[in-house]
Scaffold this active site. Structure first.
Site, mmCIF file in Angstrom:
data_model
loop_
_atom_site.group_PDB
_atom_site.id
_atom_site.type_symbol
_atom_site.label_atom_id
_atom_site.label_comp_id
_atom_site.label_asym_id
_atom_site.label_seq_id
_atom_site.Cartn_x
_atom_site.Cartn_y
_atom_site.Cartn_z
ATOM 1 N N PHE A 1 9.074 -0.022 -1.555
ATOM 2 C CA PHE A 1 7.599 0.118 -1.369
ATOM 3 C C PHE A 1 6.962 -0.039 -2.772
ATOM 4 O O PHE A 1 7.746 -0.547 -4.354
ATOM 5 C CB PHE A 1 8.014 1.695 -2.333
ATOM 6 N N GLU B 1 -8.090 -4.949 5.080
ATOM 7 C CA GLU B 1 -6.681 -3.631 5.342
ATOM 8 C C GLU B 1 -5.348 -4.243 3.723
ATOM 9 O O GLU B 1 -5.388 -5.063 3.820
ATOM 10 C CB GLU B 1 -5.518 -3.048 6.319
ATOM 11 N N ASP B 2 -4.961 -3.451 3.085
ATOM 12 C CA ASP B 2 -4.134 -3.777 2.301
ATOM 13 C C ASP B 2 -2.513 -3.610 2.569
ATOM 14 O O ASP B 2 -2.737 -4.960 1.911
ATOM 15 C CB ASP B 2 -4.234 -2.679 1.015
ATOM 16 N N ARG C 1 -2.430 1.632 -8.881
ATOM 17 C CA ARG C 1 -3.568 0.580 -7.882
ATOM 18 C C ARG C 1 -3.513 0.053 -8.883
ATOM 19 O O ARG C 1 -4.439 -1.201 -8.496
ATOM 20 C CB ARG C 1 -4.378 1.356 -7.342
ATOM 21 N N ASP D 1 1.865 -1.760 7.523
ATOM 22 C CA ASP D 1 3.101 -1.230 7.379
ATOM 23 C C ASP D 1 2.892 -0.833 9.270
ATOM 24 O O ASP D 1 3.971 -1.284 10.255
ATOM 25 C CB ASP D 1 3.117 0.104 6.087
#
Length: 180
Positions: free
Chosen positions: A151, A98-99, A164, A102
């Site tokens: 963010f 996973e990046d 990205r 959150d």
């Protein structure tokens, strides 16, 4: 630095060090196991690519795509599976890549769904962890770095499908995503 990025949080050099260190740990932990590395699209693509270059074991690679954000900066809470994995999980030790972890809703949904498919084990490696935002009961087994409640974009992470391709992780300027 991109004009829309307020501050770089994780440099290219730091990303390399993180993926190398995690790859070495995962190599040790999964020695002798049948490893299936599953990237959570689209955000994990750069991390998965660099991480697997440092995993010195034979492994299968597959992808799953889920969404709970759409074009927003906040999770809707409703998880939609857009692309499922193709492999039968029987006999595999699954490592979800996973990046960013959150709220945890999407990852928890994916883990619960995959655990019903008879894998030997399921573990999670995340590049970024944002524990202050967690609402689902889930933790990563391997974490690259904790990040503040900002963010962030770059190295696979996006805002509305942009940013990205930045080679670092940066904080996106609020004026880019806040409604005027």
């Amino acid at each position: 630095m991109n004009k829309d990025v307020e501050k770089i949080l994780v440099t290219e050099e730091e990303l390399y060090s993180i993926t190398k260190k995690l790859g070495e740990i995962i190599t040790n932990d999964y020695a002798g196991k049948k490893l299936l590395v599953v990237g959570v699209l689209k955000g994990s693509i750069y991390f998965l690519t660099d991480l697997t270059r440092h995993i010195d074991l034979p492994c299968h690679i597959d992808f799953i795509q889920a969404s709970s954000y759409g074009e927003s900066t906040e999770s809707s809470g409703k998880v939609e599976i857009i692309k499922d994995i193709e492999k039968d999980l029987s006999g595999f030790d699954v490592l979800l890549v996973e990046d960013i972890l959150d709220t945890g809703r999407t990852l928890k949904h994916i883990c619960d769904m995959l655990s019903e498919r008879n894998p030997e084990s399921i573990a999670v490696v995340t590049l970024l962890d944002k524990p202050s935002r967690r609402v689902a009961d889930i933790k990563a087994d391997y974490v690259g770095v904790d990040v503040p409640n900002e963010f962030v974009v770059g190295y696979g992470l996006d805002y509305n499908q942009y940013y990205r391709n930045l080679p670092y992780i940066g904080i996106l300027k609020r004026q880019v995503y806040e409604k005027q």
